[in-house]
Design a protein around this motif. Structure first.
Motif, short mmCIF file in Angstrom:
data_model
loop_
_atom_site.label_atom_id
_atom_site.label_comp_id
_atom_site.label_asym_id
_atom_site.label_seq_id
_atom_site.Cartn_x
_atom_site.Cartn_y
_atom_site.Cartn_z
N MET A 1 0.38 -1.28 -0.02
CA MET A 1 0.22 -0.37 -0.49
C MET A 1 1.05 1.30 0.04
N LYS A 2 0.39 1.83 -1.03
CA LYS A 2 1.30 3.12 -0.69
C LYS A 2 1.12 3.84 -0.18
N LYS A 3 2.33 4.82 0.52
CA LYS A 3 2.34 5.44 2.19
C LYS A 3 1.47 6.98 2.36
N HIS A 4 0.81 7.52 1.05
CA HIS A 4 -0.21 8.38 1.05
C HIS A 4 -2.07 7.66 1.55
N TYR A 5 -1.52 6.93 1.51
CA TYR A 5 -3.26 5.94 1.15
C TYR A 5 -2.90 5.56 2.42
N LYS A 6 -2.44 5.87 3.43
CA LYS A 6 -2.20 4.74 5.25
C LYS A 6 -3.20 5.73 5.74
N LEU A 7 -2.61 7.64 5.84
CA LEU A 7 -3.31 8.24 6.16
C LEU A 7 -4.66 8.23 6.92
N THR A 8 -5.43 7.98 5.01
CA THR A 8 -6.75 8.74 4.99
C THR A 8 -7.46 7.00 5.23
N LEU A 9 -6.90 6.10 5.64
CA LEU A 9 -7.18 4.94 5.98
C LEU A 9 -6.94 5.19 7.20
N VAL A 10 -6.41 4.97 7.91
CA VAL A 10 -6.30 5.19 9.08
C VAL A 10 -7.46 6.64 9.77
N LEU A 11 -7.50 7.47 9.07
CA LEU A 11 -8.62 8.24 9.12
C LEU A 11 -9.84 8.00 9.55
N PHE A 12 -9.79 7.00 8.26
CA PHE A 12 -11.99 6.24 7.62
C PHE A 12 -11.48 5.36 9.41
N LEU A 13 -10.73 4.64 9.45
CA LEU A 13 -11.08 3.53 10.55
C LEU A 13 -11.51 3.96 11.91
#
Length: 60
Positions: A1-13
């Motif tokens: 998974m790309k690094k810039h998608y991790k922040l949005t995924l963590v925020l969504f979860l």
């Protein structure tokens, strides 16, 4: 998974967890349920908007 998608995924979860806890508070008639639901859903909305912006920025 790309690094810039991790922040949005963590925020969504995080928003999902807060929303589920708020729903539990609502079912049990505990105080603070409305606040938790509002914060959780706003967090999810911010995460989705951020994800859309990141995806649109990467396609250009």
């Amino acid at each position: 998974m790309k690094k810039h998608y991790k922040l949005t995924l963590v925020l969504f979860l995080l928003g999902m967890i807060i929303t589920i806890i708020g729903a539990l508070f609502k079912l049990m008639h505990w105080p603070g349920a409305n606040f938790l639901l509002i914060i959780g859903m706003l967090t999810e909305a911010i995460a989705i908007i951020t994800l859309i912006v990141v995806i649109l920025k990467n396609t250009k």
